[in-house]
Design a protein around this motif. Structure first.
Motif, PDB file in Angstrom:
ATOM      1  N   PHE A   1       0.859  -1.181   0.000  1.00 14.69           N
ATOM      2  CA  PHE A   1       0.000   0.000   0.000  1.00 14.69           C
ATOM      3  C   PHE A   1       0.903   1.241   0.000  1.00 14.69           C
ATOM      4  O   PHE A   1       1.881   1.294   0.755  1.00 14.69           O
ATOM      5  CB  PHE A   1      -0.861  -0.033   1.267  1.00 14.69           C
ATOM      6  CG  PHE A   1      -1.967   0.974   1.308  1.00 14.69           C
ATOM      7  CD1 PHE A   1      -3.162   0.747   0.645  1.00 14.69           C
ATOM      8  CD2 PHE A   1      -1.822   2.141   2.025  1.00 14.69           C
ATOM      9  CE1 PHE A   1      -4.199   1.669   0.702  1.00 14.69           C
ATOM     10  CE2 PHE A   1      -2.854   3.072   2.087  1.00 14.69           C
ATOM     11  CZ  PHE A   1      -4.048   2.832   1.424  1.00 14.69           C
TER      12      PHE A   1
ATOM     13  N   HIS B   1     -10.866  13.101  -0.950  1.00 11.49           N
ATOM     14  CA  HIS B   1      -9.403  12.984  -0.792  1.00 11.49           C
ATOM     15  C   HIS B   1      -8.827  12.601  -2.149  1.00 11.49           C
ATOM     16  O   HIS B   1      -9.371  11.729  -2.833  1.00 11.49           O
ATOM     17  CB  HIS B   1      -9.142  11.908   0.273  1.00 11.49           C
ATOM     18  CG  HIS B   1      -7.721  11.559   0.507  1.00 11.49           C
ATOM     19  ND1 HIS B   1      -6.674  12.431   0.348  1.00 11.49           N
ATOM     20  CD2 HIS B   1      -7.160  10.382   0.925  1.00 11.49           C
ATOM     21  CE1 HIS B   1      -5.539  11.822   0.653  1.00 11.49           C
ATOM     22  NE2 HIS B   1      -5.816  10.586   0.999  1.00 11.49           N
TER      23      HIS B   1
ATOM     24  N   GLU C   1      -5.805  11.277  -2.959  1.00 13.35           N
ATOM     25  CA  GLU C   1      -4.786  10.242  -3.138  1.00 13.35           C
ATOM     26  C   GLU C   1      -5.298   9.202  -4.146  1.00 13.35           C
ATOM     27  O   GLU C   1      -6.480   8.852  -4.154  1.00 13.35           O
ATOM     28  CB  GLU C   1      -4.428   9.587  -1.792  1.00 13.35           C
ATOM     29  CG  GLU C   1      -3.145   8.784  -1.893  1.00 13.35           C
ATOM     30  CD  GLU C   1      -2.516   8.443  -0.539  1.00 13.35           C
ATOM     31  OE1 GLU C   1      -3.130   8.713   0.510  1.00 13.35           O
ATOM     32  OE2 GLU C   1      -1.387   7.901  -0.554  1.00 13.35           O
TER      33      GLU C   1
ATOM     34  N   ASP D   1      -5.459   6.137  -4.511  1.00 12.94           N
ATOM     35  CA  ASP D   1      -6.258   4.948  -4.170  1.00 12.94           C
ATOM     36  C   ASP D   1      -7.750   5.273  -4.169  1.00 12.94           C
ATOM     37  O   ASP D   1      -8.585   4.358  -4.181  1.00 12.94           O
ATOM     38  CB  ASP D   1      -5.825   4.323  -2.831  1.00 12.94           C
ATOM     39  CG  ASP D   1      -5.835   5.278  -1.661  1.00 12.94           C
ATOM     40  OD1 ASP D   1      -5.572   6.477  -1.867  1.00 12.94           O
ATOM     41  OD2 ASP D   1      -6.101   4.846  -0.527  1.00 12.94           O
ATOM     42  N   HIS D   2      -8.080   6.560  -4.193  1.00 14.47           N
ATOM     43  CA  HIS D   2      -9.498   6.962  -4.265  1.00 14.47           C
ATOM     44  C   HIS D   2      -9.841   7.735  -5.536  1.00 14.47           C
ATOM     45  O   HIS D   2     -10.982   8.170  -5.686  1.00 14.47           O
ATOM     46  CB  HIS D   2      -9.861   7.837  -3.054  1.00 14.47           C
ATOM     47  CG  HIS D   2      -9.502   7.201  -1.756  1.00 14.47           C
ATOM     48  ND1 HIS D   2     -10.123   6.069  -1.291  1.00 14.47           N
ATOM     49  CD2 HIS D   2      -8.547   7.499  -0.848  1.00 14.47           C
ATOM     50  CE1 HIS D   2      -9.576   5.709  -0.137  1.00 14.47           C
ATOM     51  NE2 HIS D   2      -8.611   6.552   0.140  1.00 14.47           N
TER      52      HIS D   2
ATOM     53  N   HIS E   1      -5.236  12.703   5.494  1.00 14.78           N
ATOM     54  CA  HIS E   1      -3.902  13.067   5.890  1.00 14.78           C
ATOM     55  C   HIS E   1      -3.212  13.911   4.841  1.00 14.78           C
ATOM     56  O   HIS E   1      -1.981  14.047   4.859  1.00 14.78           O
ATOM     57  CB  HIS E   1      -3.077  11.777   6.163  1.00 14.78           C
ATOM     58  CG  HIS E   1      -3.041  10.864   4.953  1.00 14.78           C
ATOM     59  ND1 HIS E   1      -1.895  10.527   4.293  1.00 14.78           N
ATOM     60  CD2 HIS E   1      -4.039  10.271   4.225  1.00 14.78           C
ATOM     61  CE1 HIS E   1      -2.159   9.745   3.258  1.00 14.78           C
ATOM     62  NE2 HIS E   1      -3.464   9.573   3.206  1.00 14.78           N
TER      63      HIS E   1
ATOM     64  N   ASP F   1     -10.337   8.390   4.426  1.00 19.89           N
ATOM     65  CA  ASP F   1      -9.301   7.637   5.155  1.00 19.89           C
ATOM     66  C   ASP F   1      -9.571   7.589   6.661  1.00 19.89           C
ATOM     67  O   ASP F   1      -9.223   6.596   7.323  1.00 19.89           O
ATOM     68  CB  ASP F   1      -7.923   8.287   4.937  1.00 19.89           C
ATOM     69  CG  ASP F   1      -7.296   7.880   3.610  1.00 19.89           C
ATOM     70  OD1 ASP F   1      -7.834   6.986   2.935  1.00 19.89           O
ATOM     71  OD2 ASP F   1      -6.263   8.465   3.255  1.00 19.89           O
TER      72      ASP F   1
ATOM     73  N   TYR G   1      -2.917   0.674  10.069  1.00 15.98           N
ATOM     74  CA  TYR G   1      -3.169   1.699   9.056  1.00 15.98           C
ATOM     75  C   TYR G   1      -3.004   3.100   9.670  1.00 15.98           C
ATOM     76  O   TYR G   1      -2.365   3.981   9.086  1.00 15.98           O
ATOM     77  CB  TYR G   1      -4.591   1.514   8.513  1.00 15.98           C
ATOM     78  CG  TYR G   1      -5.023   2.555   7.519  1.00 15.98           C
ATOM     79  CD1 TYR G   1      -4.729   2.434   6.173  1.00 15.98           C
ATOM     80  CD2 TYR G   1      -5.738   3.679   7.939  1.00 15.98           C
ATOM     81  CE1 TYR G   1      -5.125   3.394   5.264  1.00 15.98           C
ATOM     82  CE2 TYR G   1      -6.135   4.640   7.034  1.00 15.98           C
ATOM     83  CZ  TYR G   1      -5.828   4.491   5.697  1.00 15.98           C
ATOM     84  OH  TYR G   1      -6.216   5.459   4.810  1.00 15.98           O
TER      85      TYR G   1
ATOM     86  N   HIS H   1     -11.848   2.759   3.566  1.00 11.28           N
ATOM     87  CA  HIS H   1     -11.133   1.484   3.695  1.00 11.28           C
ATOM     88  C   HIS H   1     -11.732   0.716   4.875  1.00 11.28           C
ATOM     89  O   HIS H   1     -11.946   1.286   5.942  1.00 11.28           O
ATOM     90  CB  HIS H   1      -9.649   1.702   4.006  1.00 11.28           C
ATOM     91  CG  HIS H   1      -8.894   2.504   2.987  1.00 11.28           C
ATOM     92  ND1 HIS H   1      -8.658   2.070   1.711  1.00 11.28           N
ATOM     93  CD2 HIS H   1      -8.299   3.726   3.074  1.00 11.28           C
ATOM     94  CE1 HIS H   1      -7.954   2.979   1.055  1.00 11.28           C
ATOM     95  NE2 HIS H   1      -7.730   3.993   1.857  1.00 11.28           N
TER      96      HIS H   1
HETATM   97 FE1  FEO Z   1      -4.817   8.668   1.753  1.00 13.19          FE
HETATM   98 FE2  FEO Z   1      -6.767   5.944   1.253  1.00 13.19          FE
HETATM   99  O1  FEO Z   1      -5.679   7.365   0.742  1.00 13.19           O
END
Ligand code: FEO
Length: 400
Positions: free
Chosen positions: A23, A80, A82, A84-85, A146, A165, A195, A226
């Motif tokens: 990750f 967010h 990042e 992953d989203h 974050h 997150d 996490y 998540h």
């Molecule tokens: Fe900060 Fe799940 O990305």
């Protein structure tokens, strides 16, 4: 898994990821996996809250199409940025060009730099309401959880907080997506802590600010991006995040993390004596071999426990390199205000202890004791090592 209706006309449309090994390219999830939770609100206007990483795109778009044709989506809400989203965002834009992308002011710049997207993007204000017809959403600015642009979206009619997150954790979903369906909450709580410490802990003040800000918002469901959706006991994950965030500035648990490395077994022999001394005092102890355990799994123990026992040999006049890496990562993650004791073997000159002090000085670890020996420990040294361990444990137990 198919789309799941979590409240009338509000759907989980996420995907599980069991093939990414690291990750953020850093943190192992080979065994645990992770979910990218995303949500669809099917009202007169249709909104998708957060997207998924750039994988399983067919599965993701099929989820939406089970409920509504993808080109009919009106809003994509980016809590967010990042990837992953947001990984499927450019594809989404091609399929649903009329959908307006909503995010915080800082999201606009990030959208341009990450994806070259500047058209049909609107920044929302903190507290702003958005009517979808029957339902109304509200946006809360929660920066630095974050990244600087992060926000949360709140469904005012169903009292669902889409927190991205925040309140999330590693761990792919095992068919059960809700806390009350889950038969292994311990796994998800443990992975939420890992996490938290890997990803979020550096921003613990922001976490506490957000929890405080949302105190008076009635939340019946915490729907993070998540891990599990918390509908039976949403307060549980909020309380856990609060407790973990408070470790940043206050005392941690009166427990010890023993991290060690050993080249030829001499420091390991001493480690067993030291561990015996600690255990004699009867406080919780967790032991990690730094050469065999990824730092991702060590950081949560360091974060949540007050005492750190470091056992490592001197290597070329400095700290055993794999131990130095763990300590440097702990310092990078601002795991601060620990009490630390050191033991280790050396061959002809020390150096590890001095190196340890330099690494942890910026995060204010207090070196309270140390014990070095040459080569293989003698029986007398092992006896002293046990006493050394017991002394440190008594100190941690007393909280002084
Ligand atoms: Fe900060 Fe799940 O990305």
């Amino acid at each position: 898994m198919p789309a799941v209706e979590i409240r009338p006309n509000v759907y989980w449309i996420g995907v599980n990821d069991r093939t990414t090994d690291l990750f953020e390219g850093l943190w192992p999830i080979t065994q645990e996996g992770v979910s990218y939770n995303t949500y669809l609100i099917n009202d007169e206007k249709k909104a998708v809250v957060d997207l998924v990483k750039g994988l399983k795109t067919d599965e993701f778009f099929d989820h939406i199409a089970e409920i509504v044709p993808v080109p009919e989506i009106d809003y994509v809400i980016i809590n967010h940025m990042e990837p992953d989203h947001t990984g499927v965002l450019r594809t989404f834009r091609k399929i649903a060009p009329k959908a307006t992308i909503l995010g915080s002011a800082k999201t606009k710049n990030l959208l341009a730099s990450f994806y070259g997207i500047t058209e049909n993007v609107r920044a929302v204000e903190d507290g702003e309401m958005l009517s979808l017809g029957q339902k109304t959403l509200q946006f809360f600015s929660t920066p630095l959880i974050h990244w600087p642009e992060t926000m949360m979206t709140y469904d005012t009619s169903e009292h669902i907080l889409f927190s991205c997150d925040a309140f999330g954790g590693y761990g792919a979903l095992r068919g059960a997506i809700f806390d009350d369906e889950c038969t292994d909450l311990n796994f998800y709580q443990k992975e939420a802590l890992r996490y938290y410490v890997n990803i979020v802990a550096n921003f613990s003040k922001a976490v506490l600010r957000a929890i405080e800000k949302l105190t008076n918002v009635p939340v019946e469901i915490i729907a993070p991006s998540h891990g599990l959706i918390w509908r039976k006991n949403p307060q549980l994950i909020v309380d856990l995040y609060k407790k973990w965030a408070e470790y940043a500035g206050g005392p941690a648990e009166p427990e010890i993390t023993l991290i060690y490395g050993s080249m030829y077994g001499n420091t390991e022999t001493m480690m067993n004596a030291v561990a015996r001394g600690i255990s004699r005092v009867g406080i919780p102890l967790e032991i990690f071999d730094v050469a065999r355990t990824h730092v991702s799994y060590i950081l949560p123990a360091l974060w949540s426990r007050a005492g750190v026992m470091v056992g490592a040999p001197t290597y070329e006049g400095k700290m055993f390199p794999l131990m130095a890496q763990v300590l440097e990562m702990a310092a990078l993650k601002r795991i601060a205000n620990k009490k630390v004791a050191y033991f280790g073997s050396y061959g002809w000159s020390g150096g590890a202890l001095k190196n340890l002090s330099a690494i942890v000085e910026p995060v204010k670890w207090e070196l309270v004791d140390s014990f070095e020996f040459v080569g293989k420990p003698t029986d007398e040294e092992l006896r002293k090592g046990e006493e050394f361990g017991a002394r440190f444990a008594e100190l941690i137990k007393a909280g002084s």
